[in-house]
Structures are given as structure tokens and as C-alpha cells.
Design a protein around this motif. Structure first.
Motif, PDB file in Angstrom:
ATOM      1  N   ARG A 135       0.953  -0.809   0.043  1.00  0.00           N
ATOM      2  CA  ARG A 135       0.070  -0.019  -0.043  1.00  0.00           C
ATOM      3  C   ARG A 135       1.040   1.075   0.419  1.00  0.00           C
ATOM      4  O   ARG A 135       0.182   2.967  -0.416  1.00  0.00           O
ATOM      5  N   THR A 193       3.832   2.391  -4.915  1.00  0.00           N
ATOM      6  CA  THR A 193       1.976   2.822  -6.017  1.00  0.00           C
ATOM      7  C   THR A 193       2.709   1.710  -7.833  1.00  0.00           C
ATOM      8  O   THR A 193       2.778   1.102  -7.388  1.00  0.00           O
ATOM      9  N   VAL A 194       1.393   1.564  -8.469  1.00  0.00           N
ATOM     10  CA  VAL A 194       0.693   0.395  -8.818  1.00  0.00           C
ATOM     11  C   VAL A 194       1.766   1.153 -10.338  1.00  0.00           C
ATOM     12  O   VAL A 194       2.921  -0.157 -10.772  1.00  0.00           O
ATOM     13  N   ARG A 239     -10.364   3.279 -12.380  1.00  0.00           N
ATOM     14  CA  ARG A 239     -11.349   3.499 -10.957  1.00  0.00           C
ATOM     15  C   ARG A 239     -12.310   4.362 -10.469  1.00  0.00           C
ATOM     16  O   ARG A 239     -11.927   5.556 -11.354  1.00  0.00           O
ATOM     17  N   LYS A 272      -7.181   3.845  -3.142  1.00  0.00           N
ATOM     18  CA  LYS A 272      -6.050   2.797  -3.376  1.00  0.00           C
ATOM     19  C   LYS A 272      -6.084   1.462  -2.705  1.00  0.00           C
ATOM     20  O   LYS A 272      -6.084   1.429  -1.074  1.00  0.00           O
ATOM     21  N   TRP A 318     -13.075  -0.999  -8.500  1.00  0.00           N
ATOM     22  CA  TRP A 318     -12.585  -0.554  -9.971  1.00  0.00           C
ATOM     23  C   TRP A 318     -13.182  -0.962 -11.235  1.00  0.00           C
ATOM     24  O   TRP A 318     -13.709  -2.662 -10.431  1.00  0.00           O
ATOM     25  N   VAL A 329      -2.845  -4.695  -6.078  1.00  0.00           N
ATOM     26  CA  VAL A 329      -2.638  -3.079  -5.806  1.00  0.00           C
ATOM     27  C   VAL A 329      -3.407  -2.854  -7.264  1.00  0.00           C
ATOM     28  O   VAL A 329      -2.984  -2.797  -8.088  1.00  0.00           O
ATOM     29  N   ASP A 374      -4.309   1.559  -8.211  1.00  0.00           N
ATOM     30  CA  ASP A 374      -4.748   3.136  -8.002  1.00  0.00           C
ATOM     31  C   ASP A 374      -4.894   3.598  -8.704  1.00  0.00           C
ATOM     32  O   ASP A 374      -5.467   2.636  -9.847  1.00  0.00           O
TER      33      ASP A 374
END
Length: 236
Positions: free
Chosen positions: A22, A25-26, A48, A54, A134, A169, A171
């Protein structure tokens, strides 16, 4: 019809690793997967829905038949706090897989979020609850509950194979699925990359230019580009 398979247990990526994920970043995770020989980055169609959200957590998967979300509901019932529900609808735009009622339950249960290859609906209500979503589509058509599929099996999701327990993950840049066995290495590499970028940011605040820091100056020089000390439309 083909037999439906529902697996009640999931071998999850560790909670401690999800917490570390977390923090990155992606984009950095994606750039840290070169050693895998493939990318777990989902298609750009996966967007998203919840601004600012996130998440990072283990995948719980559901494969649903067109116009039906029964298997999503079974996966939702089996999911645990911190899980990310990953849903693939075989009829991508046939009906909404997710809405406000499922969100209410997911919030009460403590799920991290949901990723849907297909449609979601009740977006205003979902956003009001602050849940992370998402999806590839928003579409309000009601789904039936009467067809099989699969739960906690490997499923395709926006061009990526997702296995139960994989690290998901997501974001603002998109969603990445990292195999459980590779997740620690990828997260560590992403953390190292973010540390380097933080050093770049400090150098920029100290007066350095991105042109040199990024190596763009060297790449540009090697191309032998001709520069002119003039405007393109100056009189000859």
C-alpha cells in the motif's frame, strides 16, 4: 453445462506484505516486474470508479455467467477482511456485477475493495459509502442469480490471469496482479525504486534538472539531433 467449482479456502499473500504494497504505486510495481517475463498490469480499460482510492490485498475470485452475479455473491460471502474481490463477467456488459447492497455488506465485512471485469452500478451510493471500486464499465442493468461459474479459481481479468491469493494493488493508474510467490520481490524492488525517486525529488528541490537526472540529455545527444538558434519561421 460445465461443472461449477467453488473453493472455500484461499492461500493468501501475507497481510504484512499487503501493508508494504500500500506504500508503493502501481506504476512502480509494474516497472519492477521485468524479472517475471510478463506483466500483471490490467488493461487500460480497467478504471478507478472511486476517486482517491488505493488498495492492496489478496485476491478472492469469482467467475460469473452472462447476466448473472450469483458467483460474485458466493465469493463475497467467503471473503475476509482486507481481501480484494476480483470478478470476471463472461458477459462483460450484460448486467452489473456490483452495486450498493453488495457494497454495504463489503464495508461491514471490512473488504479492501472490488475489481470488476464487467459492469458496476449504483455508483453515487457506492461513492457515498467510501468503498474502493475499479471496473471496466458502469451500467445499471440488474443481474440475475441462477447460474454457475466458479469461485476462488484462476480467472482472466482485463487481460491478466488472477489466481486466488495473488497480491492485488490498485490506485489511480490502474490495477496490477502479482503472483503470490513473486510478490515480496516485486514489492521490495518497487520500494527501492520509490526511494530513488525520492532522492531525485530532493535533488530537484536543490536545483537539479530532470533533463539530466533522467538521462534524457545523454539519449538526446546520441541521436545527433540538429538544434537551431532561431525560430522555425524567422526570415531567411
Amino acid at each position: 453445462m460445465t461443472q461449477s467449482n467453488v473453493y472455500l479456502r484461499v492461500n493468501r499473500v501475507a497481510a504484512e506484505l499487503c501493508a508494504k504494497a500500500r506504500e508503493v504505486t502501481v506504476a512502480d510495481l509494474h516497472e519492477s516486474t521485468a524479472h517475471l517475463g510478463f506483466t500483471g498490469l490490467m488493461s487500460a480499460r480497467m478504471r478507478r470508479i472511486s476517486p482517491g482510492a488505493k488498495i492492496a490485498g489478496p485476491a478472492v475470485t469469482a467467475l460469473c455467467q452472462p447476466g448473472d452475479n450469483l458467483m460474485m455473491h458466493r465469493a463475497l460471502r467467503l471473503a475476509q477482511p482486507g481481501d480484494v474481490l476480483v470478478v470476471h463477467s463472461l458477459g462483460e456488459t450484460s448486467a452489473a456485477q456490483w452495486g450498493d447492497v453488495a457494497t454495504t455488506y463489503a464495508v461491514e465485512k471490512g473488504l479492501a475493495g472490488v475489481v470488476v471485469h464487467g459492469c458496476v452500478r449504483d455508483v453515487d451510493q457506492v461513492l457515498a459509502m467510501g468503498f474502493a471500486v475499479w471496473a471496466t464499465h458502469v451500467w445499471p442493468v440488474h443481474a440475475d442469480k441462477g447460474k454457475g461459474g466458479g469461485v476462488n479459481i484462476p480467472i482472466p481479468c482485463a487481460d491478466v490471469l488472477v489466481r486466488p491469493g495473488d497480491l492485488i494493488v490498485a490506485d489511480g493508474d490502474g490495477v496490477i496482479a502479482i503472483p503470490r510467490a513473486e510478490a515480496a520481490r516485486v514489492v521490495d524492488a518497487a520500494q527501492a525504486k520509490m526511494k530513488k525517486e525520492a532522492e531525485f525529488a530532493a535533488a530537484i528541490r536543490g536545483g537539479a534538472a530532470v533533463w539530466e537526472l533522467s538521462g534524457a540529455d545523454k539519449a538526446y545527444t546520441q541521436l545527433g539531433i540538429v538544434e537551431h538558434e532561431a525560430a522555425f519561421d524567422d526570415p531567411a
